[in-house]
Design a protein around this motif. Sequence first.
Motif, short mmCIF file in Angstrom:
data_model
loop_
_atom_site.label_atom_id
_atom_site.label_comp_id
_atom_site.label_asym_id
_atom_site.label_seq_id
_atom_site.Cartn_x
_atom_site.Cartn_y
_atom_site.Cartn_z
N GLU A 13 0.83 -1.21 0.00
CA GLU A 13 0.00 0.00 0.00
C GLU A 13 0.86 1.26 0.00
O GLU A 13 0.63 2.19 -0.78
N ASN A 16 3.01 1.61 -3.30
CA ASN A 16 2.16 2.04 -4.41
C ASN A 16 1.82 3.52 -4.31
O ASN A 16 1.79 4.23 -5.32
N GLU A 84 -4.85 -6.36 -13.83
CA GLU A 84 -5.23 -6.22 -12.42
C GLU A 84 -4.04 -6.56 -11.53
O GLU A 84 -3.84 -5.93 -10.48
N ARG A 88 -2.00 -4.15 -8.88
CA ARG A 88 -1.81 -4.52 -7.47
C ARG A 88 -0.35 -4.30 -7.04
O ARG A 88 -0.08 -3.87 -5.93
N TYR A 89 0.58 -4.58 -7.94
CA TYR A 89 2.01 -4.41 -7.65
C TYR A 89 2.60 -3.32 -8.54
O TYR A 89 3.72 -3.45 -9.03
#
Length: 202
Positions: A13, A16, A84, A88-89
Amino acid sequence: MKTKERILVTSIELFNRSGVVAITTNHIAKAMDISPGNLYFHYDNKEEILIELFKRMAKETYDVWRPSRAKKSTPLVFISDNFELYWRYRFFHREMYALRRRDQQLAKMWRNHIQKMMKLMVILYRQWVKDGKMVKIAEVSEMQYIAESLLAMATTFLQFFESAEKQPGKRSIERGKRHVARLLLPYTSGETKNEFEKFLKS
């Protein structure tokens, strides 16, 4: 959720949102409301966290690319699942070049990952040809062009659309799906071709 898992989830989190360079283990511990010592009990430093996250990303990628799974889905669903995962990464795809230059272990893992992805791409393509979803490409150079173009586009797409003022959002993901679909369209056949054309017109 156990502390070790929470560290990884929180790190994803924060990386990112703010980037790997800007985030320290102290930031991660503070976000989790634990002491730095508690974090160091599980990971010695940020580099160890990054290595663990890369292993996790690679495993999830191979699950998506698993021939038995890909065979049951359509190429469009496969493209969507991949983007997707990139989202996410996204910090990895946004910063991998710089991260590789600083960490030789990560650089080696990335090279091995790309080599495995190229092999999986050939296996998947052959399966789609067998299933009538794609046309057979006779020229080796043409196949290499497609494979390299797909990997380059997909893994650097978010980085390309990012600026210092604004990070890429979900709209960038949708644009990425369309660009990949447009690249693959000439090589599709049958119902898959119809699905791609419908998707690109929507």
